[in-house]
Design an enzyme around this catalytic site. Structure first.
Site, PDB file in Angstrom:
ATOM      1  N   HIS A 169      54.081  -9.250   0.852  1.00  0.00           N
ATOM      2  CA  HIS A 169      54.456  -9.360  -1.116  1.00  0.00           C
ATOM      3  C   HIS A 169      52.844  -8.518  -0.940  1.00  0.00           C
ATOM      4  O   HIS A 169      52.469  -8.108  -2.061  1.00  0.00           O
ATOM      5  CB  HIS A 169      54.083 -10.128  -1.500  1.00  0.00           C
ATOM      6  CG  HIS A 169      56.378 -10.800  -1.659  1.00  0.00           C
ATOM      7  ND1 HIS A 169      56.489 -10.896  -2.268  1.00  0.00           N
ATOM      8  CD2 HIS A 169      56.922 -11.513  -0.284  1.00  0.00           C
ATOM      9  CE1 HIS A 169      57.974 -11.060  -1.867  1.00  0.00           C
ATOM     10  NE2 HIS A 169      58.523 -11.538  -1.098  1.00  0.00           N
ATOM     11  N   ASP A 186      47.061  -4.665  -5.036  1.00  0.00           N
ATOM     12  CA  ASP A 186      48.298  -5.772  -4.904  1.00  0.00           C
ATOM     13  C   ASP A 186      49.290  -4.809  -4.764  1.00  0.00           C
ATOM     14  O   ASP A 186      49.505  -3.726  -4.395  1.00  0.00           O
ATOM     15  CB  ASP A 186      48.375  -5.412  -6.752  1.00  0.00           C
ATOM     16  CG  ASP A 186      48.658  -7.131  -7.364  1.00  0.00           C
ATOM     17  OD1 ASP A 186      49.356  -7.382  -6.359  1.00  0.00           O
ATOM     18  OD2 ASP A 186      48.435  -7.251  -8.484  1.00  0.00           O
TER      19      ASP A 186
END
Length: 621
Positions: free
Chosen positions: A225, A433
């Site tokens: 992730h 991110d």
């Protein structure tokens, strides 16, 4: 029984080298392959023959089934488990992504509880949740600090986000990290008979290897992730080679973006001399497929949050909060209080916005619930952010009006949807991110007739989905870029706002969280498509995986051609047999070093007929 070794000694000793044990096993297997090919006449075929129409149909049916969304009995493993309560805030993007997967698919989700244990093995504590089950484990207290606060979040997290100055923690934390991974693997052994294992995130990079060592032969997949960094960055992580080697024990590794996927392949090339071909890396363990699976959201569900009832307390909280912004444009930021989110740079940028815009014309609502408060780096970052906000409010505030409203607590998804809808500008500016679902949630919550504008970091994974004609992309390290984008967004004409929003919303609706999970599980299921040994009697090696044998069809076609030639035409049959042998040899080469299963090697004198009736041995399915 012979296990094809998968120690990656070649990667450790240098490109091209293998362990003696591995060479011995592969020699045995090659001899067995050659023996079966040379000593078994093709005329001795029977019902299990691949050219038999019924058998061919069965194989085709299996492969066609793999193209559909599989009905797998799945085990999902992650560090944390979602609360499964719409009135409670999500604990992060991972929880938001996996909760609907478990509720709808009947998966078992294994993760940590809020309690710590003594490391004693106990039966998996399954609790029914929707169609699925959740098991929350009491991770061992002795190793938890080194696993979580230490190696996971003081070493791996900053390294994966390319922030070496934030890295800290002693090397011995790695030992605790591995012990906790082993503890989770042993707990998951209770559900070893389910169809596949899907492991998530940086806390559990080596878990697939631990499952493998326990003898779990089911397909295993991993999804990252977070971002994955460049080779020079990952080498700062202690034991980085061992970690990457353990990751290659997975059948499938998924990434959020092409950048992360390419960085990982560059690391394999740089540190191990391994190359990928069509997204497949072949090591001594076998084949590991590397693919991009960008996480989406459920935009329809998020719109429904707008109409969902709030508790009286939360309704009052939201109404009171929004009253502070009447008469002014509203920008919103929603992040965990984490140094990777760039909140300090955002506050600095907003200071510049306030200096350039008319007084009281724009405000910022920054929601930032505390994260990893027991980690020193996070405590210091919290202090830095709050100091910066107080400085801006002191500089630009008037009377009782403060330009930045800071909330260090959490909100439900329904409450966030209302705040997103009220905001003219969504500010999502992390330094790095993996994806950032806030960016997508902000877009989904907008009023189609009067949408807001997304200001987005070019280093967030979402920037690979939303181009510069849709979001306003910025470098999060440069506050002046963020400031200019916020001002542009706040003053953007309606027509342009609608055009940008519509394009982003179309993308959200075309690839949802459900598409993401289905795509990944479908791809993972390709590691499960098997064909029994009697359809590969020349191989004679138990069960094998057709998804990893792209050359099987060439071999099957050659056998079919051979069988259709009248025995009276000896020369033609001899030539066709040569084609069969050539196709078989090509099929065998990758199998020698890519399969990782238990093979039942038949005795050299065993006849085809005596072997045909045998069932696969233990572990061969």
């Amino acid at each position: 029984m012979v296990r094809i070794h998968d120690t990656l000694d070649a990667a450790t000793s240098g490109p091209g080298s293998t362990s003696q044990a591995t060479q011995q096993d592969e020699t045995i297997d090659q001899a067995a392959f050659d023996l079966h090919l040379d000593e078994i006449p093709l005329e001795q075929r029977a019902a299990g023959d691949p050219s038999d129409p019924s058998v061919s149909d069965e194989v085709e049916d299996r492969l066609a089934a793999a193209g559909q969304q599989p009905d797998l009995k799945l085990v999902v493993i992650s560090n944390r488990v979602a609360p499964f309560d719409p009135n409670k805030p999500q604990t992060g993007g991972l929880a938001a992504a996996l909760e609907p997967v478990v509720e709808r698919s009947g998966a078992v989700w294994v993760g940590s509880s809020e309690n710590r244990g003594d490391g004693t093995e106990r039966p998996l504590p399954l609790v029914e949740t929707g169609a699925g089950h959740v098991a929350r484990l009491d991770l061992p207290a002795a190793d938890y600090p080194g696993y979580y606060r230490g190696f996971s979040n003081s070493t791996l997290w900053p390294a994966l986000h390319s922030l070496p100055d934030r890295m800290s923690g002693p090397n011995e934390d790695y030992g605790s990290y591995r012990k906790v991974n082993d503890f989770i693997a042993r707990a998951a052994f209770d559900v070893r008979d389910r169809d596949a294992f899907w492991v998530h995130d940086y806390h559990l990079l080596p878990l697939g290897a631990d499952l493998h060592e326990l003898g779990i032969e089911r397909p295993t997949g991993f999804f990252l992730h977070t971002p994955w960094p460049t080779p020079d960055m990952i080498e700062r992580v202690p034991n980085h080679r061992e970690l990457m080697k353990s990751m290659l024990k997975y059948d499938l590794i998924g990434f959020q973006t092409n950048r992360d996927l390419n960085n990982f392949m560059a690391c394999l090339r740089s540190h191990f001399g391994l190359e990928s071909k069509d997204g497949v890396v072949t090591s001594e363990r076998g084949q590991t497929r590397l693919q991009k699976f960008p996480i989406g959201i459920d935009p329809k569900q998020f719109v429904e949050y707008l109409a969902a009832d709030l508790s009286p307390a939360e309704q009052e909280k939201i109404s009171s909060l929004l009253q502070n912004f009447e008469g002014a444009k509203l920008a919103i930021g929603v992040d965990r209080l984490d140094y990777t989110k760039g909140i300090d740079k955002r506050v600095e940028a907003f200071d510049q916005v306030l200096a350039a815009e008319p007084p009281r014309s724009i405000s910022l609502l920054q929601i930032a619930p505390s994260s990893r408060a027991d980690v020193e780096e996070y405590q210091k970052y919290k202090d830095d952010v709050e100091t910066a906000i107080n400085h801006v409010n002191a500089e630009h505030g008037r009377d009782e009006w403060s330009p930045i409203h800071y909330k260090n607590d959490s909100f439900s998804q329904a409450a966030l949807a209302r705040l997103y809808r009220a905001a003219d500008v969504g500010v999502v500016t992390p330094l790095r991110d993996g994806m950032n679902l806030v960016a997508k949630e902000y877009v989904a919550a907008q009023d189609p007739q009067d949408p807001g504008v997304l200001v987005l970091s070019k280093f967030a994974g979402a920037a690979e989905d939303f181009n510069e004609d849709e979001a306003l992309l910025v470098d999060p390290n440069h506050p002046e870029e963020i400031a200019a984008a916020i001002s542009k967004a706040a003053n953007m004409p309606l027509e342009e706002r609608v055009t940008r929003w519509r394009s982003m919303m179309d993308k959200l609706e075309s690839y949802t969280i459900h598409d993401w999970s289905a795509d990944y599980v479908r791809e993972l299921d390709k590691s499960r498509v098997t064909v029994p040994a009697d359809q590969f009697h020349h191989l004679g090696l138990g069960w094998t995986n057709e998804a990893q044998m792209p050359l099987y069809q060439n071999y099957a076609n050659a056998v079919t051609v051979y069988d259709e030639i009248d025995p009276a035409y000896a020369a033609l049959r001899e030539a066709a047999y040569a084609d069969v042998k050539s196709a078989f040899d090509a099929l065998v080469v990758p199998l020698n070093h890519t399969q990782d299963r238990l093979w039942d090697l038949a005795a050299p004198t065993a006849s085809l007929d005596s072997r045909r009736g045998q069932e696969p041995g233990a572990g061969e399915q």
